[in-house]
Design a protein around this motif. Structure first.
Motif, PDB file in Angstrom:
ATOM      1  N   ASN A 121     -26.579 -30.560  10.989  1.00 56.71           N
ATOM      2  CA  ASN A 121     -26.043 -29.191  12.071  1.00 56.71           C
ATOM      3  C   ASN A 121     -26.222 -29.085  12.819  1.00 56.71           C
ATOM      4  O   ASN A 121     -25.536 -28.720  14.310  1.00 56.71           O
ATOM      5  CB  ASN A 121     -26.372 -27.766  11.351  1.00 56.71           C
ATOM      6  CG  ASN A 121     -26.643 -27.751   9.336  1.00 56.71           C
ATOM      7  OD1 ASN A 121     -25.290 -28.210   9.072  1.00 56.71           O
ATOM      8  ND2 ASN A 121     -27.435 -26.454   8.690  1.00 56.71           N
ATOM      9  N   GLN A 144     -23.379 -31.355  14.435  1.00 58.60           N
ATOM     10  CA  GLN A 144     -22.063 -30.656  14.574  1.00 58.60           C
ATOM     11  C   GLN A 144     -22.270 -29.951  15.497  1.00 58.60           C
ATOM     12  O   GLN A 144     -20.723 -29.564  16.350  1.00 58.60           O
ATOM     13  CB  GLN A 144     -21.885 -29.966  13.618  1.00 58.60           C
ATOM     14  CG  GLN A 144     -21.705 -31.661  11.952  1.00 58.60           C
ATOM     15  CD  GLN A 144     -21.733 -30.595  11.085  1.00 58.60           C
ATOM     16  OE1 GLN A 144     -21.982 -29.576  10.929  1.00 58.60           O
ATOM     17  NE2 GLN A 144     -20.892 -31.643   9.979  1.00 58.60           N
ATOM     18  N   ALA A 145     -22.714 -28.929  15.760  1.00 58.76           N
ATOM     19  CA  ALA A 145     -22.845 -28.371  16.844  1.00 58.76           C
ATOM     20  C   ALA A 145     -22.859 -28.799  17.710  1.00 58.76           C
ATOM     21  O   ALA A 145     -22.095 -28.280  18.846  1.00 58.76           O
ATOM     22  CB  ALA A 145     -23.850 -27.486  16.535  1.00 58.76           C
ATOM     23  N   MET A 187     -30.930 -25.213   9.886  1.00 64.63           N
ATOM     24  CA  MET A 187     -30.091 -24.341   8.601  1.00 64.63           C
ATOM     25  C   MET A 187     -29.156 -23.438   9.066  1.00 64.63           C
ATOM     26  O   MET A 187     -27.636 -23.383   8.043  1.00 64.63           O
ATOM     27  CB  MET A 187     -30.564 -24.320   7.619  1.00 64.63           C
ATOM     28  CG  MET A 187     -31.353 -25.590   7.146  1.00 64.63           C
ATOM     29  SD  MET A 187     -30.507 -26.820   6.834  1.00 64.63           S
ATOM     30  CE  MET A 187     -29.533 -26.484   5.751  1.00 64.63           C
ATOM     31  N   ASP A 188     -29.685 -22.794  10.389  1.00 63.10           N
ATOM     32  CA  ASP A 188     -28.121 -21.428  10.618  1.00 63.10           C
ATOM     33  C   ASP A 188     -26.508 -22.040  11.271  1.00 63.10           C
ATOM     34  O   ASP A 188     -27.510 -21.622  12.569  1.00 63.10           O
ATOM     35  CB  ASP A 188     -28.966 -20.695  11.303  1.00 63.10           C
ATOM     36  CG  ASP A 188     -28.300 -19.239  11.617  1.00 63.10           C
ATOM     37  OD1 ASP A 188     -26.831 -19.491  11.432  1.00 63.10           O
ATOM     38  OD2 ASP A 188     -29.360 -18.617  12.051  1.00 63.10           O
ATOM     39  N   SER A 189     -26.012 -22.642  10.886  1.00 59.09           N
ATOM     40  CA  SER A 189     -24.977 -23.559  11.235  1.00 59.09           C
ATOM     41  C   SER A 189     -24.216 -22.412  12.473  1.00 59.09           C
ATOM     42  O   SER A 189     -23.810 -22.611  13.439  1.00 59.09           O
ATOM     43  CB  SER A 189     -24.225 -24.063  10.270  1.00 59.09           C
ATOM     44  OG  SER A 189     -24.037 -23.531   9.938  1.00 59.09           O
ATOM     45  N   SER A 190     -24.175 -21.450  11.778  1.00 58.66           N
ATOM     46  CA  SER A 190     -23.795 -20.044  13.080  1.00 58.66           C
ATOM     47  C   SER A 190     -24.372 -19.587  14.385  1.00 58.66           C
ATOM     48  O   SER A 190     -23.473 -20.262  15.209  1.00 58.66           O
ATOM     49  CB  SER A 190     -23.305 -19.540  11.891  1.00 58.66           C
ATOM     50  OG  SER A 190     -22.936 -17.999  12.710  1.00 58.66           O
ATOM     51  N   ASN A 216     -24.504 -23.069  16.376  1.00 54.21           N
ATOM     52  CA  ASN A 216     -22.719 -23.155  17.115  1.00 54.21           C
ATOM     53  C   ASN A 216     -22.752 -22.051  18.351  1.00 54.21           C
ATOM     54  O   ASN A 216     -22.400 -21.782  19.548  1.00 54.21           O
ATOM     55  CB  ASN A 216     -21.352 -22.989  16.347  1.00 54.21           C
ATOM     56  CG  ASN A 216     -21.745 -24.502  15.420  1.00 54.21           C
ATOM     57  OD1 ASN A 216     -21.824 -25.829  15.725  1.00 54.21           O
ATOM     58  ND2 ASN A 216     -21.382 -23.701  14.360  1.00 54.21           N
ATOM     59  N   ALA A 268     -30.639 -32.190   7.079  1.00 56.10           N
ATOM     60  CA  ALA A 268     -28.737 -32.213   6.152  1.00 56.10           C
ATOM     61  C   ALA A 268     -29.319 -30.651   7.599  1.00 56.10           C
ATOM     62  O   ALA A 268     -28.452 -30.728   8.573  1.00 56.10           O
ATOM     63  CB  ALA A 268     -29.293 -30.227   5.257  1.00 56.10           C
ATOM     64  N   GLY A 269     -30.389 -30.883   8.138  1.00 57.34           N
ATOM     65  CA  GLY A 269     -30.561 -29.232   9.382  1.00 57.34           C
ATOM     66  C   GLY A 269     -30.432 -30.369  10.842  1.00 57.34           C
ATOM     67  O   GLY A 269     -29.227 -29.854  11.731  1.00 57.34           O
TER      68      GLY A 269
END
Length: 330
Positions: free
Chosen positions: A98, A101-102, A52-55, A58, A94-95
């Motif tokens: 993410n 997307q990364a 859940m920590d997309s930052s 990425n 959702a995870g």
């Protein structure tokens, strides 16, 4: 290859990491250690990151150019998924999005996904082939099935995937140096072996009136080392520009609960304390996989999935590490 393994500190994940390292791949592990074990990992690049920590996700893909991803990280308890469905959709869907997307941002387009036979639900035919209708009967199975669909639809983005639907993972690393250690244990073989050691409650056999040879459920068990090999082979398939696949991984043989208990008792050298209870809702009588497609495509066949080998390897682990990764030598 440079490979990211999400959930690499979990049961199947850590075995896959160890195998990939033996094949001289550069392995990076991502795990939030919610249920994983840092002690199961050796000499790898580890990152304590939640999906859940997309930052942070990425940032990891910005720092390292991965050739492929093996995606284990998920919540995976069927009963818990019924009680906490939103947490399962958040982590597993959702995870997972993410992560995809990364991957796109990091120009990585190959992923091997840890799916499950739970996508099938109640079987309409045995053995179960990949063409069998998907009809999961709990939130856990539905998240696995839905993420397979997300991967299929992500093909327009250039992402290729292999989804591995495994049946009953079991066993331990040959020699017993690493194995299964769950805070909440639900799997038959470790429960039986812990009962034999006097470390757990008497084992409950749920249902003795199924239409099987001895009245108990029949399941297909596959060695964790064979599963690790399948993930490596699946990534090789993608690296060689193979198309996306959905594959079963099993033993193609079924063993009843009582057969497992008899074999476990022989290997442990003692009787296993046993109780008998009614059937559990949603437990099919028989689940057996067809491995034909995995054999034809990624050239995978189980090598250690004889039931005595599975239970012997599991016993070597549990008997030498009664506290799991909390044992003194860890």
């Amino acid at each position: 290859m440079k490979i990211l393994v999400t959930g690499g500190a979990g049961y199947i994940g850590c075995h896959t990491v160890k195998l990939l390292q033996s094949l001289n791949h550069q392995v990076t592990v991502l795990d939030n250690l919610y249920r994983g074990h840092m002690q199961a990992l050796e000499n790898c690049d580890f990152h304590n990151i939640d999906l859940m920590d997309s930052s942070s996700l990425n940032g990891l893909f910005k720092d390292i150019k991965f050739d492929g991803v093996i995606h284990f990280a998920a919540r995976s308890l069927v009963g818990e998924s019924v009680e906490k469905p939103l947490e399962y959709y958040q982590t597993n869907i959702a995870g997972g999005i993410n992560l995809l997307q990364a991957m796109r941002a990091g120009d990585c387009n190959q992923i091997v996904f840890s799916s499950s036979a739970a996508v099938y639900g109640e079987p309409k035919s045995i053995p179960i082939e990949e063409s069998h209708p998907r009809n999961p009967i709990n939130p856990y199975g539905r998240t696995k099935s839905l993420f397979e669909d997300i991967l299929t639809e992500s093909s327009v983005l250039g992402i290729r995937s292999v989804c591995l639907r495994y049946f009953n993972a079991a066993g331990a690393w040959p020699g017993g140096e690493m194995g299964e250690d769950h805070a909440v244990e639900t799997h038959l073989i470790p429960l039986a072996l812990k009962a034999a050691m006097g470390a757990g409650k008497p084992l409950t056999v749920f249902g003795t009136d199924y239409p099987t040879q001895d009245g108990t459920c029949v399941r297909d068990y596959v060695h964790v080392h064979d599963l690790a090999r399948a993930h490596a082979l699946a990534l090789d398939w993608l690296q060689a520009h193979g198309p996306s696949l959905r594959l079963n991984l099993g033993n193609e043989k079924g063993f009843s609960v009582l057969e497992i208990l008899e074999t476990a008792s022989e290997i442990a050298g003692c009787e296993i304390p046993t109780e008998y209870g009614p059937r559990r809702a949603g437990d099919p009588a028989i689940l057996i996989a067809s491995n034909r497609l995995a054999s034809e495509t990624i050239k995978w066949i189980p090598l250690r999935s004889d039931i005595r080998t599975i239970i012997s390897d599991a016993w070597a682990w549990h008997s030498s590490h009664p506290e799991g990764y909390g044992s003194p030598d860890y």
